[in-house]
Every structure is written in structure tokens, then in C-alpha cells.
Motif scaffolding. Structure first.
Motif, PDB file in Angstrom:
ATOM      1  N   ARG A 730     -22.458 -23.585  -0.325  1.00 56.31           N
ATOM      2  CA  ARG A 730     -22.825 -25.108   0.247  1.00 56.31           C
ATOM      3  C   ARG A 730     -23.625 -25.946  -0.838  1.00 56.31           C
ATOM      4  N   TRP A 731     -24.687 -25.197  -1.351  1.00 55.22           N
ATOM      5  CA  TRP A 731     -25.281 -25.758  -2.373  1.00 55.22           C
ATOM      6  C   TRP A 731     -24.948 -25.973  -3.837  1.00 55.22           C
ATOM      7  N   LEU A 732     -24.077 -24.862  -4.263  1.00 58.24           N
ATOM      8  CA  LEU A 732     -23.454 -24.923  -5.154  1.00 58.24           C
ATOM      9  C   LEU A 732     -22.178 -26.169  -5.419  1.00 58.24           C
ATOM     10  N   ALA A 733     -21.508 -26.201  -4.053  1.00 52.36           N
ATOM     11  CA  ALA A 733     -20.441 -27.341  -4.064  1.00 52.36           C
ATOM     12  C   ALA A 733     -20.965 -28.691  -4.010  1.00 52.36           C
ATOM     13  N   MET A 734     -22.203 -28.658  -3.310  1.00 51.60           N
ATOM     14  CA  MET A 734     -22.912 -30.020  -3.339  1.00 51.60           C
ATOM     15  C   MET A 734     -23.401 -30.434  -4.735  1.00 51.60           C
ATOM     16  N   THR A 735     -23.825 -29.519  -5.353  1.00 56.52           N
ATOM     17  CA  THR A 735     -24.438 -29.617  -6.686  1.00 56.52           C
ATOM     18  C   THR A 735     -23.259 -30.440  -7.620  1.00 56.52           C
ATOM     19  N   TYR A 736     -22.133 -30.005  -7.610  1.00 55.32           N
ATOM     20  CA  TYR A 736     -21.186 -30.753  -8.521  1.00 55.32           C
ATOM     21  C   TYR A 736     -20.737 -32.191  -7.788  1.00 55.32           C
ATOM     22  N   ALA A 737     -20.569 -31.852  -6.450  1.00 49.88           N
ATOM     23  CA  ALA A 737     -19.965 -33.253  -5.711  1.00 49.88           C
ATOM     24  C   ALA A 737     -21.108 -34.554  -5.972  1.00 49.88           C
ATOM     25  N   HIS A 738     -22.305 -34.159  -5.755  1.00 50.86           N
ATOM     26  CA  HIS A 738     -23.193 -35.219  -5.906  1.00 50.86           C
ATOM     27  C   HIS A 738     -23.615 -35.522  -7.407  1.00 50.86           C
ATOM     28  N   SER A 739     -23.324 -34.648  -8.096  1.00 53.16           N
ATOM     29  CA  SER A 739     -23.450 -35.224  -9.600  1.00 53.16           C
ATOM     30  C   SER A 739     -22.359 -35.993 -10.217  1.00 53.16           C
ATOM     31  N   HIS A 740     -21.153 -35.949  -9.543  1.00 52.79           N
ATOM     32  CA  HIS A 740     -19.950 -36.617  -9.802  1.00 52.79           C
ATOM     33  C   HIS A 740     -20.121 -38.061  -9.457  1.00 52.79           C
ATOM     34  N   LEU A 741     -19.627 -39.035 -10.144  1.00 52.67           N
ATOM     35  CA  LEU A 741     -19.923 -40.632  -9.868  1.00 52.67           C
ATOM     36  C   LEU A 741     -19.218 -40.943  -8.855  1.00 52.67           C
ATOM     37  N   THR A 742     -18.073 -40.526  -8.678  1.00 49.58           N
ATOM     38  CA  THR A 742     -17.273 -41.162  -7.399  1.00 49.58           C
ATOM     39  C   THR A 742     -16.851 -40.111  -6.512  1.00 49.58           C
ATOM     40  N   LEU A 743     -17.355 -38.850  -6.466  1.00 50.19           N
ATOM     41  CA  LEU A 743     -16.592 -37.989  -5.554  1.00 50.19           C
ATOM     42  C   LEU A 743     -17.078 -37.897  -4.051  1.00 50.19           C
ATOM     43  N   THR A 744     -18.557 -38.474  -3.890  1.00 48.07           N
ATOM     44  CA  THR A 744     -18.664 -38.964  -2.642  1.00 48.07           C
ATOM     45  C   THR A 744     -18.547 -40.048  -1.921  1.00 48.07           C
ATOM     46  N   GLU A 745     -17.669 -40.939  -2.526  1.00 46.04           N
ATOM     47  CA  GLU A 745     -17.337 -42.293  -2.021  1.00 46.04           C
ATOM     48  C   GLU A 745     -16.372 -42.159  -0.809  1.00 46.04           C
ATOM     49  N   ASN A 746     -16.758 -42.193   0.459  1.00 47.63           N
ATOM     50  CA  ASN A 746     -16.025 -41.655   1.264  1.00 47.63           C
ATOM     51  C   ASN A 746     -15.354 -43.088   1.976  1.00 47.63           C
ATOM     52  N   HIS A 747     -15.635 -44.199   1.725  1.00 49.60           N
ATOM     53  CA  HIS A 747     -15.157 -45.649   2.117  1.00 49.60           C
ATOM     54  C   HIS A 747     -13.632 -45.619   2.188  1.00 49.60           C
ATOM     55  N   ARG A 748     -13.005 -45.027   1.046  1.00 46.83           N
ATOM     56  CA  ARG A 748     -11.762 -45.127   0.911  1.00 46.83           C
ATOM     57  C   ARG A 748     -10.802 -43.734   1.520  1.00 46.83           C
ATOM     58  N   GLY A 749     -11.588 -43.003   1.999  1.00 46.57           N
ATOM     59  CA  GLY A 749     -11.078 -41.596   2.440  1.00 46.57           C
ATOM     60  C   GLY A 749     -10.679 -40.689   1.491  1.00 46.57           C
ATOM     61  N   CYS A 751      -7.517 -38.594  -0.436  1.00 39.75           N
ATOM     62  CA  CYS A 751      -6.270 -38.864  -1.097  1.00 39.75           C
ATOM     63  C   CYS A 751      -5.223 -39.046  -0.286  1.00 39.75           C
ATOM     64  N   HIS A 752      -5.010 -38.309   0.740  1.00 37.18           N
ATOM     65  CA  HIS A 752      -3.803 -38.213   1.552  1.00 37.18           C
ATOM     66  C   HIS A 752      -4.067 -38.381   2.891  1.00 37.18           C
ATOM     67  N   THR A 753      -5.246 -38.358   3.210  1.00 39.34           N
ATOM     68  CA  THR A 753      -5.733 -38.360   4.826  1.00 39.34           C
ATOM     69  C   THR A 753      -7.042 -39.111   4.901  1.00 39.34           C
ATOM     70  N   ASP A 754      -7.753 -39.113   6.053  1.00 35.54           N
ATOM     71  CA  ASP A 754      -9.062 -39.710   6.118  1.00 35.54           C
ATOM     72  C   ASP A 754     -10.097 -38.733   5.672  1.00 35.54           C
ATOM     73  N   ASP A 755     -11.257 -39.361   5.606  1.00 35.27           N
ATOM     74  CA  ASP A 755     -12.248 -38.582   4.886  1.00 35.27           C
ATOM     75  C   ASP A 755     -12.435 -37.287   5.897  1.00 35.27           C
ATOM     76  N   ILE A 756     -12.466 -36.071   5.134  1.00 36.66           N
ATOM     77  CA  ILE A 756     -12.550 -34.997   5.974  1.00 36.66           C
ATOM     78  C   ILE A 756     -13.874 -34.185   5.715  1.00 36.66           C
ATOM     79  N   THR A 757     -14.674 -34.643   4.856  1.00 35.11           N
ATOM     80  CA  THR A 757     -15.879 -34.000   4.336  1.00 35.11           C
ATOM     81  C   THR A 757     -17.325 -34.812   4.939  1.00 35.11           C
ATOM     82  N   GLY A 758     -17.094 -35.985   5.784  1.00 32.84           N
ATOM     83  CA  GLY A 758     -18.298 -36.529   6.180  1.00 32.84           C
ATOM     84  C   GLY A 758     -18.983 -37.276   5.238  1.00 32.84           C
TER      85      GLY A 758
END
Length: 1020
Positions: A730-749, A751-758
């Protein structure tokens, strides 16, 4: 009587005069008829000549159509009005014509070939060898009209006969001219023309025989008319040489025709030049975008166009709203839920439209349409109009110059179809107006458009800061790019291939390190792989951009990049499926469907083509064989797996993973915007054990409320998917996701469903889309490498214009994830002689997953910050345990081990002689101080109190078991042995809160003994 005599003479004279007048009138009528017949024959000859000339002109004015023409004198005689001629004049004219004809016939014409007579035309009887020539082409002959003057003049004689003169003189002398006026012949009879379709056509040269009136006694009244003969009179040729007027007329005619032809050609050339000048002027006035302008997509598929920018006229179901109308939108398993595979309109509505708001004026250049993603329906739009607006109120339908432009759409539901406009349209809103469709009205679209040069960048536009090559590279260009990077940075780069594809293309890799080509002790190995699916090309281009970036920044002395290059051996593989990429690259961006290029040439999905080691591990855990029989790491592959249904690319990847001691890695994919970590396979649920425990657990569940029961179920389901290193993953995955500029933007959900990652951007793959035999699970269970999957975006094949912004979004995340290879502990395992031990096992208390040392004796164990008891073991050596502390520093904590040799070979012999059980020597009652034990040489002596404490715990648990089973027990005699115990970290049982039945197996009737060696089946 005297009066009567004059009267009688007068009557006689009158009678004679009347008879004379009657005869004269008859003669004039006969002459008029002859003149009329001659006029008709002349007209017919002229008409036939004109018709034949026209036919010859239509046949191309060939040389064979040349014929004799009448001279200018004859033409003049024919054109001028003819009067009444005498018989001598007629005979003279005939003789002259015959003489001219004979002279022309005898005259040789070497330059002209005689024209053969046409079979369709019959020759004239009087003149079989001569054809009348038409007049000059410049003067079109007109048909003779019955009321014209020339025909009237032809009926009037130019000279009166002697009989008429004498009659007039007598009438004037007697004064009877007023009593007996002369009656001219009726004009109606003389003016009657002969039409072209008249039935009676008499011969022109034959004089019709008229019945002669009876002759009078006075022969002086009539002129003698010689009898006509059919033979041509012999004429003497003139003494002078007659000029050939026919040749002159033919030459004049040819010259006039040539002049007319040249004039026509000059006119046509002039018109052509004028037309070319007009076209050139139009070309100059036409704007430079005459050809369809190429513009990138606005971002319907990549979600750069947000949900509030999309609108539709209606929807058939709540799961088929306008938000589902993005290109390549995928439906969920249940097509009737909120996640349909397209926008579908309500067919009961009268008007249907799909609207996109660009939020600024852009140049729209085309649209891409696609049908509905469904396994049971075949819905797509086959034709549509396109309209534009700047205020969303007044719309203008695109016009092709004649009518509203009807565009043709799809012929199936999966293949995208691009429609390009002939000229760009500047507007803010665009609407697609469906006109015909197959099945239900459902569609997915992408809009192509270019921002205006004067427009300002929006908040979503990220300008690139690195000077890199932002474009797509095919196989040849990728190889060339890697070669250029290697030439620029030869000291830190090396190109090699890990194998070949099914089509023979090499899978190239680039190593970036301060000492390329050699594994350095203490330096971890890291890998980025991309292109597992050929149509997911963003990862491929990001790996190539990372190569360029590291080389460029290393040469520029970037301290962060230098630390990475000097401290990590980085392996970058841009394409693991080159065959499929070439197929997707040929179709281009946005034009390949969701599955084109996903599989290999042989039809394998490489990511799911690895052996299923999860089932082996979980089956051994259910039977209690881990770690005594089946290890929890480096689980061997099933036999004959590589000989089965395995892709060539998969075999090459497995061999590469086994020979390189990777510590951390990530595979870059596409089609979603999320980071997933193992396990990727869902574990089957285990039995509750209600029968073995008398239904106690079922009784407890029966008395639980719904919330408690649901919480326990979620915990049990989570335990089925979690690895032993769940928190680290979980730490490794979160390192990449939170270093990405737009990966954690969940207001749009997603790509194909609602946001499943919280809002975290990470998820366990088994809880999202479980797969069997994944690359991540195999890497975790068969090697030391911890690998995750990074889904870079919704668009698998983004346009080249988006590569720069995607690099800016992922650059920091790519570098930060590489730096995580230093998180945890590292070290070497050697013996007391300093020799490095390969394949030694390093285990951490509390984590049921071990790692092994590399061939050089070094190891790396990724751990989160904390204190850990770490044990190192090796065959033929005594194990050693150390306390290692992992901090929050950027570098890994050193934790090395030195193992001492053990007499394991001698112990194996003793075990073989005693039936694989140690032979124990018990103490005699008289000598309590003498203790004999089986001990390992070189083992460290442990305190006696630890030994006693462990024995007390074992007795207490055994008594507890007997009470629980309700069995009456007797006193058990325990034999105390003088064995030397190893360090407590290796043999001490951990005291946990778990129940006793989960920690202990059924005890034997014999007392438990403590032996200081590790028993392995595979070493027998």
C-alpha cells in the motif's frame, strides 16, 4: 347588204385573232411548263449537292471526298434568275456543257485519286459520272421559296417572240388592245414549288413531250425546232487551255475550313487560358487549409473534457446518460446498472442530439463515432448531421455547398470511424444530430479540434519544461532512439535484449547504472516494464522519455539523478509485446478499438500468462505445510509449465526475472487511472470449521447483529486478498499515486465507473478485477521482486499532443517510485571465513514471506519504518538473528549476517540410522549431574531459565487442551534433557492473541522434545 359585208369580215377577223391568241397562249403555257421543270431540276441538283457536301463534312473532309466543282461562271449563271431561252440557246448550252465535261474527263489529275462511287447513292441518269458541287461553305444556300422573286422572273420571258409582236401591233392599229387584254399565265401555277419530299421527280435534262397543236398554213409564224437526239454532239476543244476552276474552289474551301479550324482552336485555347487563370485566382483566394486540417482530440476519452461539458437531448435509462458517451467507454458486468456502454437516447423523443461544450472557441475539424459496448446488443449510429453554435441557442448545420452535409457513421459497434470536415469550423459548441441507427440509438464519440492561436492556456494545460522527443515511436524508431541515448551517455547506459517475440522482434532493454553490465554488491536492481499490451502505448513513450531524461540530467549534473544512477541499477523495457504494438501503431491514435493489439500474435495476454503459484501456496497453508514442506517464497513453478500453453514473450520474461535479482518494479498499463498491488487473484473462501468445533462459531454468528456480522465478513474477505506485505504494498502504490499530479483527483470518478479508491488512487487488484496467473503475483511468490501495476490513464493510445502533459504528470512519480528501492534493510550474508553465501534465506518475524540472497551474497528486504527481528539461515550453517531498525532515512538500513558452520552432515547420518529420529540418551536416576544431549557443534549456549519457561508453557497448554476435550488425564512423566538451546529469536514461540487451535496441531502421546536443528524433507 353593204353594212353586213363589213360585219362578216370583222367577225372573220375576230375569229382568226381569237384562234391565234389561243394558240399563242398554249405555246406560252408549254414554254412555262418547260421552264418550270428546268427550275425544279436545278433546285434538286443544288439540294442533293448540299446534302452530299454536308455528309462529306461530317466524315472529316477526307481527300477521297474531293470532286469537281462548277466554275465561277456556271455558279453565277445558276444563282442569277433565268429567263426564257430559245431552242438554239438550249442546244448550245447543252453542247457547251458536254464539251466542258469531256475536256475535264480527259484532263489527267495525278495528285487526286478518283473517288469510288458510294453504294448508297444512285448516279444520275443524264450525268452518271458527275456530282453537283455545293456552294462555298461560307454562304449557306437557302431553299427556294414559292413567293420569291427569282422564281417569278423565271416564268417571264426576257424577249418576246415575233408572233407576239405582230399581234400587239395589230391590236394597237385596230384599237382593240383595250377590248382584248393579254392574259398572262397564272402565277399560282408558276410559283408552286416542288418540296423535298415530292413523289414525282422528273429527269432534269429531258424535255417532256407535249402534244403539238395542228400547224397553220403560215409557216413563218413558228420557228423550226430541231429534233433532239440522245447522242452528245461532237464539239471541238478550244484552242486555249481552260483554267481548272474546281481546283481553285477546292483550295479556297480548304483554306476557309483551315482558317475556321484555327480560329476555333484559338478560341478554345483562349477559353482554356481564361479558365486556368480563373482557377489559379480561386486557388490563391482559397485559404491554406484546403486539405482537412489535422487536430488532436479535445479529450472525451482521456477525461480532459469534464462531465459538466457534456449534454444530450435525452437518455433511455439512467445508466446511459450523456456521461457514458465518451469514446471507448466500457460497460460493467451488469448492463442494466449505472454503468452502460454508451449514451443511448429515448427513441420516443422527436429530436436527438449530443452536445459538447469546449468552454472556448476552437477550430472543430472532425468527430470520431463508435457504437455501444455490449455483449448482447449491436447498437450504433449509421448517419448524422453536425451543427455548431457560439451561444448554444442558434445552431448552424454544416453545409457542403448544396445541402446539409450528411455524414456516414459506423457499420459495427466496436470499430471507431473518423469523419473529417473539409474546412475547420470555429465555434464553442458542437452537436451531433443522429439521423439513422441500427438497433437502439446509442453512440460514443470523440471530438477533434485545435485551440485558436490567440487563446490562453487553461488550468489543465501543463507546459513542458524538458527538451525531449514527444512523439510516438514505432519499432524501428524506438531502436534508433535507444541507440542515440546510448551514444550520448555511453558510460551509464547499455542496450540488451531479453528475448524475441513470436514474430522475431527483439524485446530491447536499457540498463542505466554507473557500472552498466555488471551487478554490484549492495546495489539494488529496479525495473520499469511497459507494452505488455500493444495498444497501451503511453507507458512505452514514458519509458523512452525517462531514458532521455536520465541521460540528459546526468550529463547536466543533476544531483538527484546522479544519486539514482550511482545507487540503483535501473532496467527500462519499453515494449514487451512489440508485435501487437506495430498493429496498433498502424491504426493510429484513437482509431484502434479497445481490444486491437491487446494480445500477442498468438493470442495470449502476457500479463495473465504466468504460472498460478497462489493456489499452490494457499493449498499448502490450508494443510499446514508452510513453511515446513512448502516455502512461503520462491515457490517453484509446476512441472512442464513452460512446455504448455505459454507465450514466447512470457518465457523470455520469466528467464529474465530469474537471472536478475530484482528488488522492486512496476509494469505500466493503460485504460484506467489507478495503481493496483497484489494479490491480483482472489483466494477461495476457507471452511468455517463449524462441524469440527461443535457449531460454536455458527452459534456465535447467530447471536451477532447485522453490522458486526458484515464487519467480520469484510475482514475475512480482506484476508483472502492480502499478502504478507500488505502495508508495504500500500505504501509503494500510494507513493506513485500521490506523486502523480492528477491520479488522486476523485471528483470526476474513475474512467468507466465511480471512484473505487476512496480518493487514494490505489486498490488491491483482487478486490477490483481479479485475474489468475498475473505477473505481479508470480514476481512476488517466485522472486524477491515486489511489483505493482500502474494504469496511467483512460486513453490507451493518446495523441502525440498529449505526451508532453502526460510526462509532466508522471515525471515526479516515476522518480519517486525508483527511490523506494532503498526503503527497508539491506546487507550481505557470509560465513566466518568471509565467503559470501548465495541463496541464504532472510526472514522477518511477523511477516510470512522470506527473501533470498543473490549470487553475490547480498540481499534487500523492503520494509516500512520500525524494529524487526531478522534471521538469516543457510544450508550447513547455523542461523543467526539480529534486531534491525528501519528509519525514515532515504537509504536502506545495513543489516548483515555472519553464519557459522554446523555439523549437519553428521546429524543426517544419525537421523538415517535411527529412522529419521534423533537417538536420545536419558539420564540415570543416581547420576543427575550427568546430562547427555544431541547438540549441534558451534551452537550458542542459552540460559537455563528460558528453557524452563518454555517447558512450563508447553505443559500448561497441554493441560488446557485436555480440559477442553473433557478427557481424564494422568500425570505425564517428563524427561529432562541437557540440550543446549539456540538464540531465543530463532526458536522462541511468539505469544500472540490468536486462539490455541490456530497455532497448534494435534499433539503426539509422546512428550515434546526440543531439538536444535531444522528438519527439511528436501534434504533427506
Amino acid at each position: 347588204m353593204t353594212m353586213q359585208a363589213p360585219r362578216v369580215s370583222l367577225y372573220a377577223t375576230l375569229f382568226a385573232l381569237c384562234w391565234i391568241l389561243t394558240f399563242v397562249i398554249n405555246e406560252e403555257l408549254v414554254n412555262a411548263a418547260k421552264s418550270k421543270q428546268r427550275t425544279r431540276s436545278v433546285q434538286m441538283r443544288q439540294n442533293s449537292g448540299i446534302i452530299s457536301k454536308r455528309e462529306d463534312l461530317h466524315e472529316g473532309f477526307s481527300e477521297d471526298t474531293q470532286m469537281d466543282e462548277p466554275g465561277p461562271e456556271e455558279m453565277a449563271e445558276k444563282e442569277k434568275p433565268k429567263g426564257k431561252k430559245t431552242s438554239e440557246e438550249l442546244l448550245a448550252a447543252k453542247a457547251k456543257k458536254a464539251a466542258q465535261k469531256e475536256a475535264k474527263a480527259k484532263k489527267p489529275k495525278p495528285t487526286k485519286k478518283p473517288k469510288p462511287p458510294k453504294p448508297t447513292k444512285k448516279p444520275k441518269l443524264p450525268k452518271p459520272t458527275k456530282k453537283p458541287k455545293p456552294p462555298k461553305p461560307t454562304k449557306k444556300p437557302k431553299a427556294l421559296k414559292p413567293t420569291t422573286t427569282p422564281t417569278t422572273r423565271e416564268t417571264k420571258p426576257t424577249r418576246k417572240s415575233t408572233m407576239e409582236e405582230e399581234e400587239e401591233k395589230l391590236l394597237l392599229e385596230l384599237g382593240w388592245d383595250t377590248l382584248f387584254p393579254t392574259v398572262p399565265p397564272r402565277e399560282t401555277e408558276m410559283k408552286k414549288p416542288i418540296g423535298p419530299d415530292h413523289d414525282e421527280v422528273q429527269e432534269p435534262d429531258l424535255i417532256p413531250k407535249v402534244k403539238e397543236p395542228p400547224r397553220t398554213d403560215d409557216p413563218s409564224i413558228y420557228l423550226p425546232i430541231p429534233e433532239e437526239t440522245t447522242t452528245t454532239p461532237q464539239t471541238i476543244a478550244p484552242w486555249y487551255e481552260e483554267y481548272d476552276y474546281s481546283d481553285l474552289a477546292a483550295k479556297k474551301l480548304e483554306e476557309e475550313l483551315e482558317r475556321a479550324r484555327k480560329a476555333k482552336e484559338e478560341k478554345a485555347e483562349k477559353l482554356r487560358k481564361m479558365w486556368e487563370e480563373e482557377e489559379e485566382e480561386k486557388r490563391r483566394q482559397t485559404p491554406p487549409h484546403a486539405e482537412p486540417k489535422k487536430c488532436p482530440p479535445l479529450g472525451m476519452e482521456s477525461h480532459r473534457v469534464e462531465d459538466d461539458q457534456i449534454l444530450a437531448s435525452s437518455m433511455s435509462h439512467h445508466g446511459f446518460s450523456a456521461l457514458r458517451g465518451r469514446l471507448n467507454m466500457q460497460n460493467s458486468a451488469d448492463e442494466e446498472d449505472f454503468y452502460g456502454g454508451a449514451w443511448c437516447a429515448d427513441t420516443e423523443e422527436k429530436e436527438h442530439w449530443f452536445q459538447v461544450n469546449a468552454r472556448r472557441e476552437v477550430e472543430f475539424t472532425g468527430v470520431i463515432t463508435q457504437g455501444r459496448n455490449s455483449e448482447s446488443h449491436n447498437d450504433f449510429v449509421s448517419s448524422y448531421f453536425v451543427a455548431f453554435s457560439n451561444d448554444s441557442r442558434e445552431w448552424t448545420v454544416l453545409h457542403d455547398g448544396y445541402a446539409e452535409w450528411l455524414f456516414y457513421g459506423n457499420v459495427d459497434k466496436d470499430t471507431p470511424v473518423m469523419t473529417e470536415f473539409s474546412y475547420p469550423v470555429v465555434a464553442r459548441y458542437i452537436r451531433v444530430l443522429p439521423q439513422s441507427w441500427n438497433g437502439s440509438l446509442c453512440m460514443r464519440i470523440e471530438v477533434l479540434g485545435c485551440p485558436l492561436p490567440t487563446s490562453y492556456p487553461t488550468e489543465n494545460d501543463v507546459p513542458p519544461t524538458d527538451d525531449l522527443d514527444y512523439r510516438h515511436h514505432n519499432y524501428k524508431e524506438m531502436r534508433q532512439m535507444m541507440k542515440v541515448i546510448n551514444e550520448e551517455c555511453p558510460n551509464i547506459t547499455r542496450i540488451y535484449n531479453i528475448g524475441k517475440s513470436s514474430q522475431g522482434l527483439k524485446m530491447y532493454a536499457m540498463e542505466i547504472s554507473d557500472n552498466p553490465g555488471e551487478h554490484e554488491t549492495g546495489e539494488p536492481e529496479f525495473r520499469y516494464t511497459a507494452g505488455l499490451h500493444g495498444n497501451e502505448v503511453l507507458g512505452r513513450e514514458l519509458v523512452l522519455l525517462l531514458m532521455q531524461f536520465l541521460c540528459k540530467e546526468y550529463n547536466d549534473d543533476n544531483p538527484r539523478v546522479r544519486r539514482l544512477v550511482e545507487g540503483v541499477r535501473i532496467h527500462l523495457v519499453p515494449s514487451l509485446n512489440p508485435d501487437a504494438y506495430e498493429l496498433a501503431f498502424e491504426m493510429g491514435s484513437e482509431m484502434g478499438n479497445w481490444a486491437l493489439g491487446h494480445w500477442t500474435e498468438e493470442g495470449y495476454d502476457i500479463f495473465q500468462n504466468f504460472p498460478d503459484l497462489n493456489s499452490v501456496l494457499w493449498g499448502a497453508e490450508d494443510r499446514g505445510w508452510v513453511p515446513r514442506i512448502v516455502p512461503n517464497h520462491h515457490i517453484p513453478m509446476p512441472e512442464n509449465f513452460l512446455n504448455g500453453s505459454v507465450a514466447v514473450e512470457t518465457k523470455a520474461i520469466i528467464s529474465w526475472m530469474e537471472r536478475t535479482p530484482f528488488v522492486l518494479g512496476a509494469n505500466l498499463q493503460g485504460g484506467e487511472k489507478i495503481v493496483t498491488y497484489p494479490f491480483d487473484m482472489q483466494r477461495p473462501p476457507r471452511a468455517t470449521g463449524s462441524e469440527s468445533r461443535g457449531g460454536q462459531q455458527g452459534f456465535e454468528y447467530h447471536h451477532m447483529n447485522e453490522e458486526t456480522w458484515a464487519r467480520i465478513q469484510r475482514q475475512n474477505e480482506g484476508a483472502l486478498r492480502e499478502t504478507a506485505d500488505e502495508t508495504l504494498f500500500r505504501w509503494l502504490a500510494m507513493t506513485y499515486a500521490h506523486s502523480h499530479l492528477t491520479l488522486t483527483e476523485n471528483h470526476r470518478g474513475s474512467c468507466h465507473t465511480d471512484d473505487i479508491t476512496g480518493g487514494q488512487g490505489i486498490i488491491n487488484r483482487a478486490s477490483w478485477k481479479p485475474v489468475v496467473g498475473s505477473m505481479n503475483d508470480f514476481s512476488y511468490l517466485h522472486t524477491n521482486c515486489f511489483e505493482i501495476s500502474i494504469f496511467l490513464g483512460c486513453d490507451k493510445f493518446p495523441h502525440e499532443s498529449e505526451l508532453a502533459s502526460e510526462w509532466e504528470n508522471n515525471r515526479e512519480a516515476l522518480l519517486a517510485f525508483i527511490e523506494q528501492v532503498h526503503r527497508g534493510i539491506k546487507g550481505v550474508v557470509r560465513d566466518v571465513g568471509g565467503n559470501l553465501l548465495a541463496n541464504a534465506t532472510v526472514s522477518v518475524d511477523g511477516i510470512k514471506h522470506d527473501v533470498k540472497t543473490a549470487a553475490t551474497g547480498d540481499y534487500w528486504r523492503l520494509l516500512n519504518p520500525g524494529e524487526y527481528r531478522v534471521t538469516a539461515r543457510a544450508d550447513g550453517y547455523s542461523s543467526q538473528t539480529r534486531l534491525c531498525i528501519v528509519g525514515y532515512d532515504a537509504n536502506a538500513t545495513p543489516c548483515s549476517f555472519t553464519l557459522t558452520k554446523s555439523n549437519w552432515a553428521r546429524i543426517q547420518q544419525i537421523m538415517a540410522q535411527s529412522g529419521k529420529r534423533p537417538r536420545l540418551v536419558t539420564n540415570t536416576p543416581g547420576n543427575t549431574n550427568n546430562r547427555v544431549s544431541v547438540e549441534s557443534t558451534g551452537a550458542a549456549a542459552a540460559p537455563q531459565n528460558d528453557r524452563l519457561r518454555r517447558l512450563r508453557q508447553m505443559r500448561m497448554r497441554k493441560l488446557k487442551m485436555e480440559r477442553m476435550k473433557g478427557i481424564m488425564t494422568t500425570t505425564i512423566t517428563t524427561t529432562t534433557t541437557t540440550t543446549t538451546t539456540p538464540p531465543p529469536t530463532t526458536t522462541a514461540m511468539s505469544t500472540t492473541d490468536a486462539s490455541w487451535d490456530d497455532l497448534w496441531f494435534e499433539l503426539d502421546t509422546e512428550p515434546t522434545q526440543d531439538y536444535n536443528f531444522e528438519y527439511r524433507i528436501d534434504e533427506d
